[in-house]
Design an enzyme around this catalytic site. Structure first.
Site, PDB file in Angstrom:
ATOM      1  N   LYS A   1      -9.409   4.525   8.049  1.00  0.00           N
ATOM      2  CA  LYS A   1      -8.868   5.272   7.002  1.00  0.00           C
ATOM      3  C   LYS A   1     -10.218   6.120   6.564  1.00  0.00           C
ATOM      4  O   LYS A   1     -10.090   7.204   6.396  1.00  0.00           O
ATOM      5  CB  LYS A   1      -8.252   4.616   5.929  1.00  0.00           C
ATOM      6  CG  LYS A   1      -6.620   4.332   6.179  1.00  0.00           C
ATOM      7  CD  LYS A   1      -6.123   3.353   5.216  1.00  0.00           C
ATOM      8  CE  LYS A   1      -4.776   2.750   5.981  1.00  0.00           C
ATOM      9  NZ  LYS A   1      -4.349   1.528   5.401  1.00  0.00           N
TER      10      LYS A   1
ATOM     11  N   GLN B   1      -4.906  -1.488   0.332  1.00  0.00           N
ATOM     12  CA  GLN B   1      -4.646  -2.318   1.548  1.00  0.00           C
ATOM     13  C   GLN B   1      -3.785  -3.507   1.389  1.00  0.00           C
ATOM     14  O   GLN B   1      -4.328  -4.364   0.452  1.00  0.00           O
ATOM     15  CB  GLN B   1      -5.840  -2.558   2.288  1.00  0.00           C
ATOM     16  CG  GLN B   1      -5.689  -2.758   3.690  1.00  0.00           C
ATOM     17  CD  GLN B   1      -5.271  -1.825   4.528  1.00  0.00           C
ATOM     18  OE1 GLN B   1      -5.302  -0.455   4.465  1.00  0.00           O
ATOM     19  NE2 GLN B   1      -4.042  -2.244   5.271  1.00  0.00           N
TER      20      GLN B   1
ATOM     21  N   ASP C   1       0.540   6.152  -0.262  1.00  0.00           N
ATOM     22  CA  ASP C   1       1.253   5.314   0.781  1.00  0.00           C
ATOM     23  C   ASP C   1       2.873   5.560   0.716  1.00  0.00           C
ATOM     24  O   ASP C   1       3.637   5.164   1.545  1.00  0.00           O
ATOM     25  CB  ASP C   1       0.983   4.010   0.444  1.00  0.00           C
ATOM     26  CG  ASP C   1      -0.010   3.179   1.532  1.00  0.00           C
ATOM     27  OD1 ASP C   1      -0.013   3.802   2.651  1.00  0.00           O
ATOM     28  OD2 ASP C   1      -0.317   2.265   1.300  1.00  0.00           O
TER      29      ASP C   1
END
Ligand code: NAP
Length: 283
Positions: free
Chosen positions: A51, A95, A118
């Site tokens: 990322k 994460q 997300d």
């Protein structure tokens, strides 16, 4: 036809990079994505590194905050609170998975809905199911883009999704439904799974079991999207949930692993970050 997620992701990232350059001139700063990594799980470390790499490629500011797995739930939520308040932060991603002593639900809920790159926040999920504007979760969004890129007609087709997780199976089924497919969601309790999957014009597989889908489960000419990320028990190499070699001649289009859905998830994260940035900057 093999649909290359790598190629399409590259195109998307080039477009994002172009927009970032323009926005920097117009708004005076680049989008800022903050990624929080708790612990040192090797897969998570590699996802977070990816990322950061993608962010650098498209011209974002990326901050990766690493915390030991001894961090408490309260401390993590407090950190998220500070990032929510920080106007210079556009997107926040924690994460997953998190250590067992931390509730993932509470952590996701703590992220400001408008910084939830997300698309996992309950309010974003609710908006998705109510067809209201929202941040779409990256993997399902990437899957629809792959189907579109391959020219697969979705409306009126029979789609079967194997898997009903909150992050892949359910939202991808909803997106296919919104595109007017007739959708069946299969899961571990589905009887005669092969009979169900053989009917599919579009088969999306998100189970997490190496080479689970065999040729007899795929209908002639189906579009097959393999979301799984597994290790082949024999070779130790990365592989999907679909036995690619066995199924590729039956499918009209199929995604490889690696190089299919994975890169698209990351490209869609870049797009979502732009969306959060524009909302933030125009406030
Ligand atoms: P998950 O939460 O573990 O869900 C797995 C789903 O598969 C569950 O709904 C389960 O059914 C179903 N299932 C398990 N065994 C089955 C069987 N024998 N027959 C039919 N259905 C079965 O997994 P997930 O988070 O959705 O992830 C799925 C896979 O996608 C994993 O390999 C993950 O690493 C990968 N993934 C990839 C990306 C990417 O960007 N490429 C992103 C996210 C996830 P029940 O509901 O009945 O238990």
């Amino acid at each position: 036809m093999i649909i290359s997620g790598t190629e399409l992701a590259k195109e998307i990232k080039q477009d994002v990079a172009k927009r970032v350059a323009e926005y920097k001139v117009e708004y005076g700063r680049e989008p800022h994505l903050v990624v929080i990594l708790v612990g040192e799980n090797p897969a998570s470390v590699s996802y977070v590194t990816g990322k950061a790499k993608d962010s650098a490629e498209v011209g974002f500011k990326n901050t990766t905050i690493r915390k030991p797995d001894t961090i408490s739930e309260a401390e993590l939520i407090e950190l998220i609170g500070q990032l929510n308040e920080d106007r210079s932060v556009d997107g926040i991603l924690v994460q997953l998975p998190l250590p067992k002593h931390i509730s993932e639900e509470k952590v996701i809920e703590a992220i400001n809905k408008e910084k939830d790159v997300d698309g996992f926040h309950p309010l974003n999920v609710a908006s998705l199911w109510q067809k209201l504007p929202c941040l779409l979760p990256c993997t399902p969004k990437g899957i629809i883009k792959l189907l579109d890129k391959a020219g697969v007609e979705i409306a009126g087709k029979k789609a079967v999704v194997i898997g009903r997780s909150n992050i892949v199976g359910l939202p991808v089924a909803k997106l296919l439904l919104d595109r007017n497919a007739t959708v069946t969601i299969a899961h571990s309790r589905t009887q005669n799974l092969a009979e169900v999957t053989r009917q599919a014009d579009i088969l999306v597989v998100a189970i997490g079991r190496a080479k689970f889908v065999t040729a007899d489960m795929v209908g002639e000419g189906a579009a097959v999207i393999d979301v799984g990320v597994n290790r082949d028990p024999e070779s130790g190499k990365l592989c999907g949930d679909v036995d690619f070699e066995a199924c590729k001649d039956k499918a009209s289009v199929i995604t490889p692993v690696p190089g299919g859905v994975g890169p698209m998830t990351r490209a869609c994260l870049m797009e979502n970050t732009i969306e959060c940035y524009l909302n933030n900057i125009k406030k």
